[in-house]
Design an enzyme around this catalytic site. Structure first.
Site, PDB file in Angstrom:
ATOM      1  CD1 TRP A 205       0.402   8.827  -1.664  1.00 39.59           C
ATOM      2  CD2 TRP A 205       1.872   7.250  -2.239  1.00 39.59           C
ATOM      3  NE1 TRP A 205       0.085   8.402  -2.936  1.00 39.59           N
ATOM      4  CE2 TRP A 205       0.981   7.435  -3.315  1.00 39.59           C
ATOM      5  CE3 TRP A 205       2.890   6.313  -2.372  1.00 39.59           C
ATOM      6  CZ2 TRP A 205       1.073   6.716  -4.500  1.00 39.59           C
ATOM      7  CZ3 TRP A 205       2.983   5.598  -3.555  1.00 39.59           C
ATOM      8  CH2 TRP A 205       2.074   5.803  -4.601  1.00 39.59           C
ATOM      9  CG  HIS A 206       3.045   3.179  -0.122  1.00 40.52           C
ATOM     10  ND1 HIS A 206       4.168   3.962  -0.134  1.00 40.52           N
ATOM     11  CD2 HIS A 206       2.985   2.591  -1.344  1.00 40.52           C
ATOM     12  CE1 HIS A 206       4.777   3.848  -1.304  1.00 40.52           C
ATOM     13  NE2 HIS A 206       4.073   3.030  -2.053  1.00 40.52           N
ATOM     14  N   GLY A 207      -0.147   4.177   3.176  1.00 40.37           N
ATOM     15  CA  GLY A 207      -1.169   3.786   4.140  1.00 40.37           C
ATOM     16  C   GLY A 207      -0.951   4.495   5.468  1.00 40.37           C
TER      17      GLY A 207
END
Length: 389
Positions: A205-207
């Site tokens: 989700w963050h990257g």
């Protein structure tokens, strides 16, 4: 390619609304309430995340709220804390972090340690500072946002950390990923697999880079191991108590020492994981960690120390006898470190202080100083870190 502002939190709110509607938790559709839920400006950029039912409940309460001067003053105090965290602390640490990651091969051992720690500080002050400001704005209109940070770097283990860091994100993944996967209802092995899936998804989700996957895996592995150890202790407690009955007079000191060591080790592990989170590549992360042991001993680089020499502090130091000392160039850097350590590890968090302190002349003056200082420093403000995710 262009994306809507705060795409990740916007998406999470949409997921929450759609799933809750499908399950029948939302009784009726109201277009205005729905738009307010998705676009509510205090929390749109970085949360905290809220369920639709909780949001509409707070909305109804806010509509009936009456003006309270003391609440407004407490909200302004919280707002000043949030601004100070973001504008003065997070952005200052951010400049040093950016320099460090741009010059990894030149870092000495102490510099590499500082860069890693500084990013831990930057992330915390940036994200929690935003949530403080969002909470303050909502407090003024009688709307209570859920707490999102509860002194996370005081955590004694990784499980405790995730009960304190980005609390609403943890609840979101628990409700919409962990429980649908089966939670702990399908045996221990499946439960631990579900934990790993949650943390890997959190990393994705963050990257989309491997660095984020490594970060998620590091947290997931330690989380699972900690759960295993804690479960083993629980099952062995009764036997241990029945066999061993030893009283130690210094139990209080040992307990405190154990707590301190647990907090320090947890912070170190989280900081190492943040190195992968921040690095552009896994190779860069390994380079920084390697420099801690191979960088050698030397003075802190001028370019790093200069990041902390804010005009309002540096000019004061320059006219004092401190300038005659050999470490004068680094005074501002260590001043920031000391203040941050006190705030993070020894002080109550901003929400606790703003809600529990006595409102008077001292708090009013403190609010004014922090607000003015932060507003004057707006020219150098960077974007919020979570705008990148």
């Amino acid at each position: 390619m262009f994306f809507p502002i705060a795409i990740s939190f916007y998406t999470f709110n949409q997921i929450s609304y759609i799933v809750d509607s499908y399950k029948g938790d939302i009784e009726k559709f109201d277009l205005l309430d729905y738009l307010l839920y998705i676009l509510f400006f205090p929390k749109i950029l970085q949360g905290p995340l809220m369920g639709y039912g909780d949001f509409t409940g707070e909305l109804d309460k806010a509509q009936n709220a009456k003006f309270d001067a003391e609440i407004v003053l407490r909200a302004l105090l919280l707002l000043s804390f949030g601004l100070f965290k973001k504008v003065i602390l997070a952005d200052t640490f951010g400049r040093a972090v950016d320099y460090g990651y741009d010059n990894l091969m030149t870092l000495g051992s102490l510099e590499a340690i500082l860069v890693a720690v500084f990013y831990s500080f930057q992330l915390y002050f940036d994200f929690s500072g935003y949530c403080d400001m969002a909470g303050a704005v909502c407090m003024m209109i009688g709307f209570d946002l859920p707490d999102n940070f509860n002194s996370p770097y005081k955590a004694v283990n990784i499980i405790d950390f995730w009960k304190r860091w980005h609390i609403t994100l943890t609840k979101f993944f628990t409700k919409y990923v962990y429980i649908p996967l089966g939670g702990n209802r399908k045996g221990a092995v499946r439960m631990y697999i579900n934990f790993m899936i949650v943390f890997l998804l959190s990393g994705l989700w963050h990257g989309s880079g491997w660095t984020f996957i490594v970060w998620g895996a590091m947290h997931g592995v330690l989380y699972v191991l900690t759960r295993l150890v804690m479960h083993g202790k629980k099952t062995g407690n009764d036997v241990t108590k029945a066999v061993v009955q030893v009283k130690i007079k210094s139990v209080g000191i040992l307990s405190v020492l154990k707590h301190v060591i647990s907090v320090v080790l947890t912070f170190i592990y989280v900081t190492v994981a943040w190195v992968f989170f921040r690095a552009n590549t896994i190779s860069d992360a390994i380079t920084l960690l390697t420099r801690i042991f191979t960088g050698g001993s030397r003075r802190i680089a001028t370019n790093i120390s200069a990041c902390f020499q804010l005009d309002e502090l540096w000019y004061v130091i320059k006219v004092t006898p401190i300038m005659k000392l050999g470490f004068a160039w680094d005074v501002c850097l260590w001043l920031f470190v000391v203040i941050s350590v006190i705030i993070i590890f020894f002080s109550k968090n901003a929400i606790q202080i703003s809600k529990g302190c006595k409102i008077g002349i001292k708090t009013t003056v403190l609010t004014a100083i922090l607000l003015v200082w932060s507003i004057v420093s707006f020219a150098g403000v960077s974007t919020f870190l979570y705008m990148n995710f």
